[in-house]
Design a protein around this motif. Structure first.
Motif, PDB file in Angstrom:
ATOM      1  N   GLY A  22      11.423  -0.840  -5.519  1.00 54.77           N
ATOM      2  CA  GLY A  22      10.387  -0.312  -4.849  1.00 54.77           C
ATOM      3  C   GLY A  22       8.971  -1.322  -5.135  1.00 54.77           C
ATOM      4  O   GLY A  22       9.099  -2.325  -5.869  1.00 54.77           O
ATOM      5  N   LEU A  23       8.050  -1.029  -4.534  1.00 54.14           N
ATOM      6  CA  LEU A  23       6.925  -1.815  -4.649  1.00 54.14           C
ATOM      7  C   LEU A  23       5.617  -1.035  -5.098  1.00 54.14           C
ATOM      8  O   LEU A  23       5.286  -0.066  -4.214  1.00 54.14           O
ATOM      9  CB  LEU A  23       6.550  -2.610  -3.351  1.00 54.14           C
ATOM     10  CG  LEU A  23       5.348  -3.452  -3.248  1.00 54.14           C
ATOM     11  CD1 LEU A  23       5.333  -4.591  -4.413  1.00 54.14           C
ATOM     12  CD2 LEU A  23       5.383  -4.040  -2.041  1.00 54.14           C
ATOM     13  N   LEU A  35       5.593   2.198  -2.736  1.00 50.32           N
ATOM     14  CA  LEU A  35       6.409   2.180  -1.606  1.00 50.32           C
ATOM     15  C   LEU A  35       7.666   2.401  -2.171  1.00 50.32           C
ATOM     16  O   LEU A  35       7.988   1.397  -2.898  1.00 50.32           O
ATOM     17  CB  LEU A  35       6.018   0.989  -0.790  1.00 50.32           C
ATOM     18  CG  LEU A  35       4.804   0.896  -0.360  1.00 50.32           C
ATOM     19  CD1 LEU A  35       4.503  -0.595   0.459  1.00 50.32           C
ATOM     20  CD2 LEU A  35       4.303   1.793   0.788  1.00 50.32           C
ATOM     21  N   SER A  36       8.644   3.131  -1.730  1.00 49.58           N
ATOM     22  CA  SER A  36      10.108   3.162  -2.236  1.00 49.58           C
ATOM     23  C   SER A  36      10.815   2.234  -1.551  1.00 49.58           C
ATOM     24  O   SER A  36      10.613   1.516  -0.692  1.00 49.58           O
ATOM     25  CB  SER A  36      10.751   4.652  -1.397  1.00 49.58           C
ATOM     26  OG  SER A  36      10.868   4.496  -0.158  1.00 49.58           O
ATOM     27  N   ALA A  37      11.480   1.664  -2.340  1.00 50.23           N
ATOM     28  CA  ALA A  37      12.807   0.457  -1.959  1.00 50.23           C
ATOM     29  C   ALA A  37      13.279   0.750  -0.612  1.00 50.23           C
ATOM     30  O   ALA A  37      13.522  -0.250  -0.115  1.00 50.23           O
ATOM     31  CB  ALA A  37      13.692   0.398  -3.129  1.00 50.23           C
ATOM     32  N   SER A  40      10.690   2.013   5.116  1.00 52.78           N
ATOM     33  CA  SER A  40      10.982   0.980   6.323  1.00 52.78           C
ATOM     34  C   SER A  40      10.045  -0.088   6.206  1.00 52.78           C
ATOM     35  O   SER A  40      10.042  -1.178   6.491  1.00 52.78           O
ATOM     36  CB  SER A  40      10.608   1.601   7.906  1.00 52.78           C
ATOM     37  OG  SER A  40       9.521   2.126   7.847  1.00 52.78           O
ATOM     38  N   VAL A  41       8.706   0.276   5.326  1.00 52.76           N
ATOM     39  CA  VAL A  41       7.658  -0.645   5.109  1.00 52.76           C
ATOM     40  C   VAL A  41       8.012  -1.641   4.266  1.00 52.76           C
ATOM     41  O   VAL A  41       7.773  -2.947   4.378  1.00 52.76           O
ATOM     42  CB  VAL A  41       6.207  -0.025   4.808  1.00 52.76           C
ATOM     43  CG1 VAL A  41       5.302  -0.885   4.363  1.00 52.76           C
ATOM     44  CG2 VAL A  41       5.754   1.007   6.045  1.00 52.76           C
ATOM     45  N   ASN A  47      11.984  -8.354   4.233  1.00 53.28           N
ATOM     46  CA  ASN A  47      12.751  -9.331   5.179  1.00 53.28           C
ATOM     47  C   ASN A  47      11.778 -10.284   5.604  1.00 53.28           C
ATOM     48  O   ASN A  47      12.055 -11.389   5.797  1.00 53.28           O
ATOM     49  CB  ASN A  47      13.080  -8.566   6.364  1.00 53.28           C
ATOM     50  CG  ASN A  47      14.219  -7.300   6.086  1.00 53.28           C
ATOM     51  OD1 ASN A  47      14.959  -7.801   5.122  1.00 53.28           O
ATOM     52  ND2 ASN A  47      14.599  -6.470   6.817  1.00 53.28           N
ATOM     53  N   THR A  48      10.480 -10.005   5.818  1.00 57.03           N
ATOM     54  CA  THR A  48       9.772 -10.899   6.314  1.00 57.03           C
ATOM     55  C   THR A  48       9.011 -12.058   5.200  1.00 57.03           C
ATOM     56  O   THR A  48       9.103 -13.170   5.552  1.00 57.03           O
ATOM     57  CB  THR A  48       8.199 -10.401   6.657  1.00 57.03           C
ATOM     58  OG1 THR A  48       8.392  -9.388   7.753  1.00 57.03           O
ATOM     59  CG2 THR A  48       7.103 -11.251   7.393  1.00 57.03           C
TER      60      THR A  48
END
Length: 69
Positions: A22-23, A35-37, A40-41, A47-48
């Motif tokens: 995660g982040l 943010l969990s791994a 969707s965010v 990906n971006t």
């Protein structure tokens, strides 16, 4: 570390770690956001950033100028 080295580090070290763990974004005074791994965010961020790094690595590198410019 060159720009290409930075992109490779992001692709091969940081992004796999974010996919696994995660982040977490920390600020100096206002706390942190995790943010969990599998959220969707986080997936969209990965990906971006991966696409950006791959595109930058595929660009032709500019040869060094003998004039230092």
């Amino acid at each position: 570390m060159t720009r290409r080295d930075q992109y490779n580090f992001i692709l091969h070290v940081l992004l796999p770690a974010i996919e696994d763990e995660g982040l977490t974004i920390k600020t100096r005074r206002d706390g942190e956001l995790t943010l969990s791994a599998d959220g969707s965010v986080t997936i969209n961020f990965i990906n971006t950033l991966r696409q950006h790094c791959v595109e930058q690595l595929q660009r032709q590198s500019v040869p060094a100028s003998p004039y230092g410019v």
